[in-house]
Design a protein around this motif. Structure first.
Motif, short mmCIF file in Angstrom:
data_model
loop_
_atom_site.label_atom_id
_atom_site.label_comp_id
_atom_site.label_asym_id
_atom_site.label_seq_id
_atom_site.Cartn_x
_atom_site.Cartn_y
_atom_site.Cartn_z
N ALA A 70 9.88 8.12 -3.06
CA ALA A 70 10.06 6.72 -3.60
C ALA A 70 9.62 5.79 -2.44
CB ALA A 70 11.72 6.64 -4.01
N LEU A 71 10.29 6.14 -1.28
CA LEU A 71 9.68 5.50 -0.11
C LEU A 71 8.00 5.29 0.21
CD1 LEU A 71 12.13 6.82 2.45
CD2 LEU A 71 12.04 4.09 1.82
N GLN A 72 7.49 6.27 -0.09
CA GLN A 72 6.02 6.54 -0.06
C GLN A 72 5.33 5.75 -1.11
OE1 GLN A 72 4.00 8.38 2.30
NE2 GLN A 72 2.46 6.93 1.44
N LYS A 73 6.08 5.69 -2.45
CA LYS A 73 5.46 4.90 -3.44
C LYS A 73 5.43 3.55 -3.08
CE LYS A 73 6.06 4.10 -8.22
NZ LYS A 73 6.84 4.55 -9.57
N LEU A 74 6.53 3.13 -2.37
CA LEU A 74 6.73 1.74 -2.06
C LEU A 74 5.60 1.40 -1.00
CD1 LEU A 74 8.01 -1.10 -2.23
CD2 LEU A 74 9.76 -0.21 -0.23
N MET A 75 5.31 2.22 -0.18
CA MET A 75 4.28 2.15 0.97
C MET A 75 2.81 1.87 0.27
SD MET A 75 3.44 4.05 4.36
CE MET A 75 4.93 3.64 5.05
N ASP A 76 2.72 2.84 -0.52
CA ASP A 76 1.35 2.78 -1.16
C ASP A 76 1.28 1.67 -2.30
OD1 ASP A 76 0.93 5.01 -0.38
OD2 ASP A 76 1.29 6.30 -2.16
N LEU A 77 2.35 1.08 -2.68
CA LEU A 77 2.38 -0.38 -3.60
C LEU A 77 2.05 -1.51 -2.87
CD1 LEU A 77 3.01 -1.81 -6.37
CD2 LEU A 77 5.39 -1.87 -5.59
N ASN A 78 2.89 -1.31 -1.47
CA ASN A 78 2.41 -2.58 -0.71
C ASN A 78 0.91 -2.64 -0.26
OD1 ASN A 78 5.02 -3.62 -0.40
ND2 ASN A 78 5.57 -3.00 1.12
N ILE A 79 0.29 -1.45 -0.19
CA ILE A 79 -1.01 -1.60 0.26
C ILE A 79 -1.75 -2.21 -0.92
CG2 ILE A 79 -2.81 0.20 0.61
CD1 ILE A 79 -1.10 1.84 2.12
N SER A 80 -1.56 -1.61 -2.08
CA SER A 80 -2.23 -1.87 -3.38
C SER A 80 -2.10 -3.56 -3.65
CB SER A 80 -1.93 -1.26 -4.51
OG SER A 80 -2.44 -1.73 -5.79
N LEU A 81 -0.87 -3.98 -3.52
CA LEU A 81 -0.63 -5.39 -3.56
C LEU A 81 -1.09 -6.37 -2.47
CD1 LEU A 81 2.91 -5.29 -5.08
CD2 LEU A 81 1.12 -5.53 -6.53
N GLY A 82 -1.14 -5.83 -1.40
CA GLY A 82 -1.78 -6.47 -0.27
C GLY A 82 -3.28 -6.58 -0.36
#
Length: 287
Positions: A167-179
């Motif tokens: 879940a933490l890794q997914k949030l990190m990947d999401l931030n990269i994508s949204l950024g």
């Protein structure tokens, strides 16, 4: 536009043209400022909500690993002093992990981010519950209880920990994508804005140049024609017409005044001719 300016006095014409140029470049300056503010604001949003939280997420992942490592130490050591020491580290790691979660939470401004945060909260609650049971069973020097707790770490806690880490890794990947998406959008807006600004600058430059040429011609050409006519007028040519002026300004008034003066001079000359003729005729008749 230029025809309307010709209806004005020279002073009013210059003031209006300067005012128009000032307004155009004022609008251009305002546009540049707006673009800068938009860029600064959005760049700050990207940093605050997508870039900076990455470090906090990484630290949260590290603290969750510390919680797990401390739990393993609690159920693995056979010394009461070491077990108590690991409990302290365990509690500190939990507090630190939860502090990082609260630091990350305000940066979740999208539905995807909020959903990821909810998943992390649920995964953490599930892991924390199992972790507490493991410690309750294994925080002892009893070998049998320690082995039982270690088995629980493998069978029950490990899957919960993996879910939390995912879940933490997914949030990190999401931030990269949204950024990246925000950065691409900001780049597109910047390109469009710069194109508009360049177009406005070019249009304003062309307009200002044409305006200056038109005003210059409306003043310069009639004055040169009038100057040439004054030269011939001074040489004795009072019959040739004065140059026509289309503008409604001081130059036209000057031409009208000179034209009236020319008409009066012609009348005086004609009257003078008649007077000379009368005097001559009388003189001849007397003798």
């Amino acid at each position: 536009m230029f025809k309307k300016l010709n209806k004005m006095k020279i002073g009013a014409r210059l003031k209006k043209s300067f005012r128009q140029i000032i307004i155009v470049f004022g609008v251009l300056s305002a546009l540049v400022v707006l673009v800068m503010l938009y860029t600064i604001n959005n760049y700050g949003t990207i940093l605050d909500n997508y870039a900076y939280p990455q470090g906090d997420i990484a630290m949260a992942m590290n603290e969750s690993a510390e919680v797990r490592a401390a739990s393993r130490g609690i159920v693995g050591y056979d010394s009461d002093a070491l077990i108590e020491s690991m409990k302290e580290q365990h509690d500190q790691a939990i507090d630190s992990f939860e502090a990082y979660l609260e630091k990350i939470r305000p940066t979740m401004i999208t539905k995807q981010g909020i959903a990821c945060m909810d998943a992390i909260d649920k995964a953490w609650a599930a892991y924390k519950e199992v972790d507490a049971k493991v410690i309750e069973v294994g925080a002892t020097t009893d070998t049998e209880q320690s082995l039982k707790a270690q088995q629980m770490m493998t069978d029950e806690a490990a899957p919960k920990y993996q879910a939390l880490d995912d879940a933490l890794q997914k949030l990190m990947d999401l931030n990269i994508s949204l950024g990246n998406a925000e950065r691409a959008q900001l780049r597109f807006v910047m390109i469009v804005a710069l194109t508009i600004i360049i177009a406005v600058i070019v249009a304003a430059t062309i307009y200002s140049n044409n305006l200056s040429i038109a005003i210059s011609k409306s003043i310069d050409n009639p004055l040169n024609e009038l100057k040439d006519r004054f030269i011939t007028f001074a040489e004795g040519d009072i019959d040739s017409p004065l140059p026509s002026v289309e503008s409604e300004d001081e130059i036209k008034e000057l031409v009208q005044g000179v034209s009236a003066m020319s008409d009066r001079i012609r009348v005086i000359i004609k009257d003078s001719g008649r007077t000379e003729c009368k005097i001559g005729c009388r003189f001849k008749s007397t003798y």
